[in-house]
Design an enzyme around this catalytic site. Structure first.
Site, PDB file in Angstrom:
ATOM      1  N   CYS A  97     -25.774  -1.797  24.791  1.00  0.00           N
ATOM      2  CA  CYS A  97     -26.770  -0.870  24.251  1.00  0.00           C
ATOM      3  C   CYS A  97     -27.210   0.082  25.352  1.00  0.00           C
ATOM      4  O   CYS A  97     -27.475  -0.352  26.481  1.00  0.00           O
ATOM      5  CB  CYS A  97     -27.972  -1.649  23.715  1.00  0.00           C
ATOM      6  SG  CYS A  97     -29.274  -0.617  23.025  1.00  0.00           S
ATOM      7  N   HIS A 108     -26.068  -2.073  14.299  1.00  0.00           N
ATOM      8  CA  HIS A 108     -26.787  -1.922  15.563  1.00  0.00           C
ATOM      9  C   HIS A 108     -27.824  -0.800  15.471  1.00  0.00           C
ATOM     10  O   HIS A 108     -28.989  -0.992  15.837  1.00  0.00           O
ATOM     11  CB  HIS A 108     -25.774  -1.627  16.680  1.00  0.00           C
ATOM     12  CG  HIS A 108     -26.365  -1.445  18.034  1.00  0.00           C
ATOM     13  ND1 HIS A 108     -26.245  -2.388  19.024  1.00  0.00           N
ATOM     14  CD2 HIS A 108     -27.070  -0.424  18.584  1.00  0.00           C
ATOM     15  CE1 HIS A 108     -26.851  -1.955  20.117  1.00  0.00           C
ATOM     16  NE2 HIS A 108     -27.364  -0.760  19.876  1.00  0.00           N
ATOM     17  N   GLU A 109     -27.417   0.357  14.973  1.00  0.00           N
ATOM     18  CA  GLU A 109     -28.333   1.504  14.918  1.00  0.00           C
ATOM     19  C   GLU A 109     -29.434   1.282  13.879  1.00  0.00           C
ATOM     20  O   GLU A 109     -30.591   1.658  14.105  1.00  0.00           O
ATOM     21  CB  GLU A 109     -27.565   2.798  14.647  1.00  0.00           C
ATOM     22  CG  GLU A 109     -26.512   3.141  15.685  1.00  0.00           C
ATOM     23  CD  GLU A 109     -26.989   3.100  17.121  1.00  0.00           C
ATOM     24  OE1 GLU A 109     -28.160   3.426  17.400  1.00  0.00           O
ATOM     25  OE2 GLU A 109     -26.184   2.730  18.004  1.00  0.00           O
ATOM     26  N   HIS A 159     -32.085  -0.767  15.388  1.00  0.00           N
ATOM     27  CA  HIS A 159     -33.003   0.038  16.205  1.00  0.00           C
ATOM     28  C   HIS A 159     -34.122   0.624  15.339  1.00  0.00           C
ATOM     29  O   HIS A 159     -35.282   0.648  15.741  1.00  0.00           O
ATOM     30  CB  HIS A 159     -32.261   1.193  16.891  1.00  0.00           C
ATOM     31  CG  HIS A 159     -31.666   0.846  18.203  1.00  0.00           C
ATOM     32  ND1 HIS A 159     -32.405   0.395  19.274  1.00  0.00           N
ATOM     33  CD2 HIS A 159     -30.374   0.904  18.637  1.00  0.00           C
ATOM     34  CE1 HIS A 159     -31.600   0.183  20.305  1.00  0.00           C
ATOM     35  NE2 HIS A 159     -30.358   0.476  19.945  1.00  0.00           N
TER      36      HIS A 159
END
Length: 163
Positions: free
Chosen positions: A89, A131-132, A135
């Site tokens: 990351c 993953h995004e 976030h």
């Protein structure tokens, strides 16, 4: 072209859930351009708005040279068994650990015209979508590590020269 600096582990914006985009205006258009410019650098698969200090639901991606963005993304489908997937990351530089990810993911959101966007794929794209979106929900990938690997990652963070 505006490549924005990446916020690092410990910055509160990375731990707060992002607000939905309710109006597409010049600020949102500028945000999208900054996300696209920032993700276009070599070695970047995705950049979420919180990583550049903006608490809105938007991210850009750069998978095999395909660069794009999505606003208000929501994961609507994942499939396959969770499997350890090597992951890093930009907000936790220098670390690489196996996070548990589904091998297939589908995300739905909108573009700057308010039109529906569907992103769906396997492998690296599935990993980036998960993953995004994490976030945008205030979660870093280290929270997806096994307890043993999370302990190792936290030690690496404490020992890093960027913290």
């Amino acid at each position: 072209m505006t490549v924005r600096p990446i916020r690092l582990f410990g910055d509160p914006v990375l731990r707060a859930p992002s607000a939905p985009i309710t109006q597409i205006d010049d600020g949102v258009r500028a945000l999208v351009q900054d996300l696209l410019d920032t993700v276009a650098l070599p070695g970047r698969a995705g950049v979420a708005a919180p990583q550049i200090g903006v608490g809105l639901r938007a991210f850009s991606y750069n998978i095999d040279g395909d660069i794009g963005y999505i606003l208000n993304p929501e994961v609507v489908e994942v499939s396959g068994e969770l499997e350890p997937t090597g992951e890093g990351c930009l907000s936790v530089p220098g670390l690489w650990h196996d996070a548990l990810r589904h091998p297939h993911a589908k995300v739905v959101g909108i573009d700057l015209d308010g039109e529906e966007v569907v992103l769906e794929g396997d492998g690296l794209l599935a990993q980036a979508l998960q993953h995004e979106t994490d976030h945008l929900d205030g979660m870093l990938y280290i929270q997806r590590l096994s307890p043993e690997n999370r302990k190792i990652a936290m030690r690496e963070i404490r020992e890093s020269d960027w913290l």
